[in-house]
Write a protein that holds these residues in place. Structure first.
Motif, PDB file in Angstrom:
ATOM      1  N   UNK A  46      10.255  -5.009   3.499  1.00 55.85           N
ATOM      2  CA  UNK A  46      11.687  -4.751   3.346  1.00 55.85           C
ATOM      3  C   UNK A  46      12.030  -3.407   3.998  1.00 55.85           C
ATOM      4  N   UNK A  47      11.163  -2.413   3.789  1.00 54.03           N
ATOM      5  CA  UNK A  47      11.376  -1.091   4.373  1.00 54.03           C
ATOM      6  C   UNK A  47      11.233  -1.142   5.894  1.00 54.03           C
ATOM      7  N   UNK A  48      10.288  -1.947   6.378  1.00 53.43           N
ATOM      8  CA  UNK A  48      10.109  -2.106   7.824  1.00 53.43           C
ATOM      9  C   UNK A  48      11.348  -2.739   8.439  1.00 53.43           C
TER      10      UNK A  48
ATOM     11  N   UNK B  90      -3.897 -13.912   6.239  1.00 54.76           N
ATOM     12  CA  UNK B  90      -5.144 -13.212   6.579  1.00 54.76           C
ATOM     13  C   UNK B  90      -5.730 -12.462   5.385  1.00 54.76           C
ATOM     14  N   UNK B  91      -5.314 -12.834   4.207  1.00 55.68           N
ATOM     15  CA  UNK B  91      -5.868 -12.267   2.980  1.00 55.68           C
ATOM     16  C   UNK B  91      -5.774 -10.743   2.928  1.00 55.68           C
ATOM     17  N   UNK B  92      -4.598 -10.222   3.295  1.00 55.78           N
ATOM     18  CA  UNK B  92      -4.384  -8.773   3.196  1.00 55.78           C
ATOM     19  C   UNK B  92      -4.591  -8.300   1.760  1.00 55.78           C
TER      20      UNK B  92
ATOM     21  N   UNK C 105       1.570  -9.060  -3.776  1.00 53.36           N
ATOM     22  CA  UNK C 105       2.642  -9.653  -2.981  1.00 53.36           C
ATOM     23  C   UNK C 105       3.923  -8.831  -3.126  1.00 53.36           C
ATOM     24  N   UNK C 106       4.076  -8.216  -4.292  1.00 53.91           N
ATOM     25  CA  UNK C 106       5.299  -7.445  -4.556  1.00 53.91           C
ATOM     26  C   UNK C 106       5.366  -6.213  -3.661  1.00 53.91           C
ATOM     27  N   UNK C 107       4.262  -5.408  -3.605  1.00 52.32           N
ATOM     28  CA  UNK C 107       4.364  -4.216  -2.762  1.00 52.32           C
ATOM     29  C   UNK C 107       4.239  -4.533  -1.265  1.00 52.32           C
ATOM     30  N   UNK C 108       3.639  -5.674  -0.904  1.00 47.46           N
ATOM     31  CA  UNK C 108       3.677  -6.115   0.500  1.00 47.46           C
ATOM     32  C   UNK C 108       5.120  -6.425   0.879  1.00 47.46           C
TER      33      UNK C 108
END
Length: 436
Positions: free
Chosen positions: A32-34, A62-64, A24-27
């Motif tokens: 944030x960058x997007x 969607x269980x990324x 969840x942190x790097x998502x």
């Protein structure tokens, strides 16, 4: 267009793809960058925030995190959200009535008059309409002349009343004229201003009330970014227009208007202008634009442009000549003409998946074919039909006549010979594509 945004989004996805495990942190870091990329592209801050919130919700739903290919799934979610942000589906212009009346609105300099000409040309050639252009800009001295020049260029009559300063009366008279002269489409070009003012709003509202257009379009210069969105909102509050036209998308624009305007005014983008030429107008397809923003190209539009230029009878004639190795410079010139009709070379090439990034730093000169055409025009009809007779003396004459060098002529003849051999091989194995 959108080059900077495309690069930023690609870098954002690398944050996710470069991780050994997806959390969840790097998502959240990717999103944030997007969001920063969207804001840098001049997208409205609230729109950018809502967009990334929606992506996050769908990504986690969607269980990324447990997906085998989380990066790809994330790209798909962003793609779908970009398409939804820009309207989701293509919305056609309403021209069912007879005559169908289209009213133009927008600020001065937004490209209303040029767009009016482009739209008349498109609906005449592609929909078989018999349009009438109406000059209702009674304030700008050159406006009527500009519309008349465009009308002459595309073979469409222009209705104008020199000296009449009543835009409502001119518009009403034009509609009567159209009915009497079998014009099934009326495109009304109205006055713009340097800024929104009450007089202009009252006038265009009065014109709309008088002629009851079936379609009111707001034309906006996409290079003005967030100002374009704010202006669109004010016009919509007063006019309740039916759709938006984004002009100058081929310029140095960050794309924020295209991504924000649909959300702010809840009206579809219907057309985009991508150049000054009369054929530089495209129907707006949200999904295809999302493809291009994410560097996926737009192969559907590419094929459509190719099919517009495709002549079945000419193709059959060329196939026979190719099979007999009789393809000559006259045929070659015909093919060059068709390629040029497809539009700006860099824009067309960028529709092919992967080509947009590859051509980012490549400068395309629209006059790239000029020296080739000059060389061919310097040949005699006999030489164009029989390239093999072009010896050293003839090459010197052709170079001198075309203002090029013998090396240029030699290079073209060599390339032509190689191309003719390749086309013969292709013709023996594949037939030209056909319309379905």
């Amino acid at each position: 267009m959108f080059e900077n945004l495309s690069e930023r989004l690609e870098r954002s996805f690398k944050i996710l793809k470069g991780q050994g495990s997806i959390t969840e942190i790097n998502v959240a870091e990717t999103l944030k960058d997007i969001r920063k990329a969207l804001i840098d592209a001049d997208v409205n801050y609230k729109v950018a925030k809502t967009f990334t919130d929606e992506v996050k919700e769908k990504a986690l739903g969607q269980d990324v995190l447990t997906s085998l290919q989380p990066g790809q799934l994330m790209v798909k979610i962003v793609h779908d959200e970009l398409a939804r942000l820009m309207g989701g589906t293509t919305v056609d212009v309403n021209i069912k009535a007879n005559p169908a009346i289209i009213l133009m609105s927008g600020l001065q300099g937004s490209g209303k008059t040029t767009f009016s000409g482009k739209l008349a040309s498109m609906l005449k050639s592609k929909r078989g309409k018999n349009p009438l252009l109406v000059a209702c800009d009674i304030y700008r001295p050159a406006a009527i002349d500009q519309l008349k020049v465009l009308g002459e260029q595309i073979g469409v009559p222009v209705y104008a009343e020199i000296g009449n300063k009543d835009a409502v009366e001119i518009a009403k008279n034009a509609v009567k004229f159209a009915k009497q002269n079998n014009h099934d489409l009326v495109i009304v070009d109205t006055a713009g201003r340097l800024a929104i003012d009450e007089q202009m709003m009252k006038e265009i509202a009065a014109v709309k009330a008088a002629i009851q257009p079936h379609e009111t379009l707001f034309v906006v210069d996409s290079m003005t970014g967030q100002d374009a969105v704010n202006t669109a909102k004010e016009f919509n509050d007063r006019l309740d227009f039916d759709g938006v036209v984004l002009t100058k998308l081929d310029g140095d624009t960050r794309g924020g208007a295209a991504l924000s305007i649909r959300t702010v005014v809840t009206k579809p983008i219907k057309f985009v202008g991508t150049g000054e030429k009369m054929d530089a107008l495209d129907t707006f397809h949200p999904e295809r634009m999302a493809d291009r923003i994410l560097g996926m190209g737009d192969i559907v539009s590419f094929v459509e442009k190719a099919q517009e230029m495709y002549d079945e009878e000419e193709s059959r004639r060329l196939s026979k000549k190719l099979a007999k190795n009789q393809f000559d410079f006259d045929d070659f010139m015909g093919q060059l003409t068709q390629i040029k009709k497809m539009g700006n070379l860099k824009d067309v090439a960028s529709m092919i998946p992967g080509m947009g990034k590859a051509l980012k730093d490549v400068e395309f000169d629209d006059n790239v074919f000029k020296s080739t055409e000059a060389i061919i025009h310097s040949m005699t009809p006999f030489e164009r039909k029989n390239p093999e007779v072009i010896n050293g003396t003839r090459r010197q004459r052709i170079a001198k006549g075309s203002g090029t060098t013998i090396q240029d002529v030699n290079r073209l003849l060599k390339q032509f010979d190689e191309m003719r051999k390749m086309m013969k091989m292709v013709s023996q194995h594949k037939m030209p594509f056909k319309r379905k």
